[in-house]
Enzyme design. Structure first.
Site, PDB file in Angstrom:
ATOM      1  N   HIS A 146       0.843  -1.217   0.048  1.00 52.36           N
ATOM      2  CA  HIS A 146       0.323  -0.062  -0.076  1.00 52.36           C
ATOM      3  C   HIS A 146       0.813   1.215   0.178  1.00 52.36           C
ATOM      4  O   HIS A 146       1.660   1.269   0.789  1.00 52.36           O
ATOM      5  CB  HIS A 146      -0.854  -0.102   1.426  1.00 52.36           C
ATOM      6  CG  HIS A 146      -2.143  -0.962   1.145  1.00 52.36           C
ATOM      7  ND1 HIS A 146      -2.196  -2.174   1.368  1.00 52.36           N
ATOM      8  CD2 HIS A 146      -3.334  -0.633   0.920  1.00 52.36           C
ATOM      9  CE1 HIS A 146      -3.197  -2.713   1.159  1.00 52.36           C
ATOM     10  NE2 HIS A 146      -4.098  -1.627   1.046  1.00 52.36           N
ATOM     11  N   ASN A 177       7.881  -5.043   3.539  1.00 51.42           N
ATOM     12  CA  ASN A 177       6.505  -4.413   3.613  1.00 51.42           C
ATOM     13  C   ASN A 177       6.079  -4.875   4.782  1.00 51.42           C
ATOM     14  O   ASN A 177       5.218  -4.143   5.561  1.00 51.42           O
ATOM     15  CB  ASN A 177       5.679  -5.152   2.471  1.00 51.42           C
ATOM     16  CG  ASN A 177       4.192  -4.753   2.660  1.00 51.42           C
ATOM     17  OD1 ASN A 177       3.834  -3.651   3.069  1.00 51.42           O
ATOM     18  ND2 ASN A 177       3.314  -5.744   2.223  1.00 51.42           N
TER      19      ASN A 177
END
Length: 301
Positions: A146, A177
């Site tokens: 994201h 991440n």
């Protein structure tokens, strides 16, 4: 050690613009103190030449106010898209966003929204020739990372679901991440306790490396049928409004898209804002200065 640099000529041209971010994960204390001449300082400045002033462009208001999200202007003006609680500039060449801006506050972080009810989805507003799909990521070894984090928008299930558009993600190393990048996102949320508003701009970078022949090359992998570009690095620019409303603080980070040892502190990845402006062809400082006369930049701790 904290160094405060007041914006002016020093923030426009600042000494030591280039930082060799790729080595941040392995620099010894001695190397860090001596400083490392960077590749970024050799990158050309790519000017933004809009038809209108980026700081004056407005967007469709959302539930939290889309225009409020862009209070400090647009870093660039190409392919602007607005969502429930973030604004993005999409790059059809890379199949990822150029940047995503969101505004964090205690209100946006609170709510009953459930991430388990969200699914990654194609962005139908993007031309079929220029969009990424879930199939592009399948079996690639990369996470759908994201840019605007889902946990930043618990105030509305729709707002959280909007963060799952594939136009809001980029291929990200799984270890990055789920660890250091996740820690940086948590840090951004924690700042809402000490600042009136926290504006976060996130995006990918494609930086050169010097190879055996001594020349600089920009090389990156692409994924799937649609050739989704894998960034070499990611950036986050934080615009922090002081509680008394008397000034703005600026923090900017660049992280390599690779595993980072958990013991490496986030402060290691703080860079001068010019580093990101130069490398990404974006503008932050001129737009911010239209809204405040007091700007401080944290470039080291």
């Amino acid at each position: 050690m904290k160094r405060w640099v007041r914006t002016g000529a020093a923030l426009v041209l600042g000494a030591g613009l280039g930082v060799w971010v790729g080595r941040a994960t392995s620099l010894s204390p001695g190397e860090e103190q001596r400083g490392v001449g960077g590749l970024l300082e050799r990158l050309p400045v790519i000017p933004v030449i809009p038809g209108v002033e980026a700081s004056e462009l407005t967007v469709r208001p959302g539930v939290l106010g889309g225009a409020a999200v862009m209070k400090y202007g647009f870093p660039s003006l190409a392919n602007i898209k607005t969502r429930e609680s973030y604004v993005t500039s999409y790059d059809p060449r890379t199949r990822t966003a150029s940047w995503v801006i969101e505004r964090l506050s205690p209100a946006s972080l609170s709510g009953q929204s459930d991430r388990k009810s969200c699914d990654f989805m194609e962005d139908d507003s993007v031309n079929l020739l220029h969009r990424s799909t879930n199939a592009d990521y399948r079996g690639s070894g990369f996470d759908r990372g994201h840019m605007a984090a889902a946990a930043n928008h618990k105030w509305s299930q729709k707002a959280m679901q909007d963060t799952f558009y594939l136009s809001n993600v980029a291929p990200q190393n799984p270890q990055l991440n789920r660890n250091t990048w996740n820690n940086l996102e948590k840090h951004c949320r924690s700042l809402t306790k000490n600042y009136l508003n926290v504006y976060v701009c996130t995006g990918p970078l494609y930086l050169p490396r010097q190879e055996a022949d001594g020349k600089l090359y920009v090389r990156y992998q692409v994924l799937g049928h649609n050739h989704v570009a894998v960034p070499t690095h990611f950036f986050k620019v934080l615009i922090l409004e002081q509680m008394d409303g008397r000034g703005v603080e600026l923090r900017s980070y660049v992280l390599p898209n690779e595993p980072i040892e958990e013991k490496v502190p986030l402060e290691r990845f703080l860079v001068p804002i010019e580093t990101i402006e130069r490398a990404a062809g974006l503008q932050f400082v001129p737009n911010i200065m239209k809204r405040t006369s007091r700007l401080q930049s944290i470039t080291a701790r």
